[in-house]
Design an enzyme around this catalytic site. Sequence first.
Site, short mmCIF file in Angstrom:
data_model
loop_
_atom_site.label_atom_id
_atom_site.label_comp_id
_atom_site.label_asym_id
_atom_site.label_seq_id
_atom_site.Cartn_x
_atom_site.Cartn_y
_atom_site.Cartn_z
N ASP A 162 0.81 -1.24 0.00
CA ASP A 162 0.00 0.00 0.00
C ASP A 162 0.83 1.28 0.00
O ASP A 162 0.28 2.37 -0.19
CB ASP A 162 -0.96 -0.01 1.20
CG ASP A 162 -0.26 -0.23 2.55
OD1 ASP A 162 -0.85 -0.91 3.43
OD2 ASP A 162 0.89 0.24 2.71
N HIS A 216 6.79 -7.74 -1.19
CA HIS A 216 5.70 -8.22 -2.04
C HIS A 216 5.34 -7.21 -3.13
O HIS A 216 4.27 -7.28 -3.74
CB HIS A 216 4.46 -8.54 -1.18
CG HIS A 216 4.66 -9.75 -0.33
ND1 HIS A 216 3.82 -10.07 0.73
CD2 HIS A 216 5.60 -10.73 -0.35
CE1 HIS A 216 4.25 -11.18 1.31
NE2 HIS A 216 5.31 -11.59 0.69
N1 APR Z 1 -2.31 -4.28 15.28
C1 APR Z 1 -1.48 -5.38 15.31
N2 APR Z 1 -1.76 -6.55 14.68
C2 APR Z 1 -2.92 -6.61 14.01
C3 APR Z 1 -3.84 -5.53 13.95
C4 APR Z 1 -3.48 -4.32 14.61
N3 APR Z 1 -4.27 -3.25 14.61
N4 APR Z 1 -4.93 -5.92 13.21
C5 APR Z 1 -4.68 -7.20 12.82
N5 APR Z 1 -3.48 -7.62 13.30
C6 APR Z 1 -2.80 -8.89 13.06
C7 APR Z 1 -3.70 -10.12 12.98
O1 APR Z 1 -3.86 -10.70 14.27
C8 APR Z 1 -2.90 -11.03 12.05
O2 APR Z 1 -1.97 -11.83 12.79
O3 APR Z 1 -2.21 -8.77 11.79
C9 APR Z 1 -2.11 -10.05 11.18
C10 APR Z 1 -2.59 -9.94 9.75
O4 APR Z 1 -2.35 -11.18 9.15
P1 APR Z 1 -2.73 -11.44 7.62
O5 APR Z 1 -4.06 -10.94 7.34
O6 APR Z 1 -2.42 -12.87 7.36
O7 APR Z 1 -1.72 -10.49 6.81
P2 APR Z 1 -0.16 -10.72 6.49
O8 APR Z 1 0.51 -11.49 7.57
O9 APR Z 1 0.40 -9.41 6.14
O10 APR Z 1 -0.25 -11.63 5.18
C11 APR Z 1 0.94 -12.01 4.55
O11 APR Z 1 -0.27 -12.95 2.70
O12 APR Z 1 -2.18 -12.70 1.49
C12 APR Z 1 -0.81 -12.59 1.42
O13 APR Z 1 0.59 -11.22 0.08
C13 APR Z 1 -0.35 -11.17 1.12
O14 APR Z 1 1.39 -9.85 2.18
C14 APR Z 1 0.32 -10.73 2.42
C15 APR Z 1 0.76 -12.04 3.04
#
Ligand code: APR
Length: 242
Positions: A104, A119
């Site tokens: 983003d 990514h």
């Molecule tokens: N503060 C801290 N942690 C948070 C918050 C917040 N406000 N809101 C959500 N989380 C945590 C959730 O508990 C979860 O563990 O952030 C994490 C988000 O996890 P995902 O949705 O799996 O995202 P991410 O880990 O970035 O995904 C990795 O997967 O889909 C692909 O390419 C995409 O870059 C992405 C990769």
Amino acid sequence: MKHLVEKAAELLNKARAVVAVTGAGVSAESGIPTFRGEDGLWNTYRAEDLATPEAFAKNPALVWQWYNWRRGLFRKSSPNPAHVALAKMENGPFDFTLVTQNIDGLHSLAGSKNVLEVHGSIWRIRCDTCGYVEHNETVPLPEPPFCTCGAPLRPDVVWFGEALEAGIIGKVMEALMRAEVVIVAGTSSVVYPAASFAVTAMQAGAACIEVNLHNTPLTPMADVAICGKAGDIMPQIVKAIL
Ligand code: APR
């Protein structure tokens, strides 16, 4: 909580090199949905239809509908206190590298200079036929936009089944091997290779600080695991060290 923030600050104040690894949770408080949380995108959309090279080959218009929606959403979003705190870390008493899985651009918008976007970025488009790459913030783009060579242009992001860009991975590994502290914020630590970054740094001797709303596979291994919102916790950590 306070004692965990102090413990994290203690580790950071002793460190000469620090790496932070961030995920969608860091942008959640900017109004951007995560992937696997309650409002997670993958609960509503099928990754195999939208975020794979096969999906793009099969239906580039559908893929671009989704990326136009996300570009529109990102365009309306601004950095939150977690992004701002991580940008301030570049002025810390240590060498600081920010590794993000987020596409983003909010870390750079918050002022972070040394960001490795493993990514890719939604604000770049590229042609897999002739190699053309362009920074483009037009919202919306045609579905799909076409390259001058005639091929459809795609978002310059890493899709499932694709390798991360070798140059960036080299820089990430170099920073992880030098790190004395690795901070892991707002990621579920289930998508590889990014999910292995913290363990790589820990195997090279780094201490690990995790900031997340929920437990992750990394939580039991972290030296300090702080359960809370990154927008609350990261500013507290920065306040305690700067
Ligand atoms: N503060 C801290 N942690 C948070 C918050 C917040 N406000 N809101 C959500 N989380 C945590 C959730 O508990 C979860 O563990 O952030 C994490 C988000 O996890 P995902 O949705 O799996 O995202 P991410 O880990 O970035 O995904 C990795 O997967 O889909 C692909 O390419 C995409 O870059 C992405 C990769």
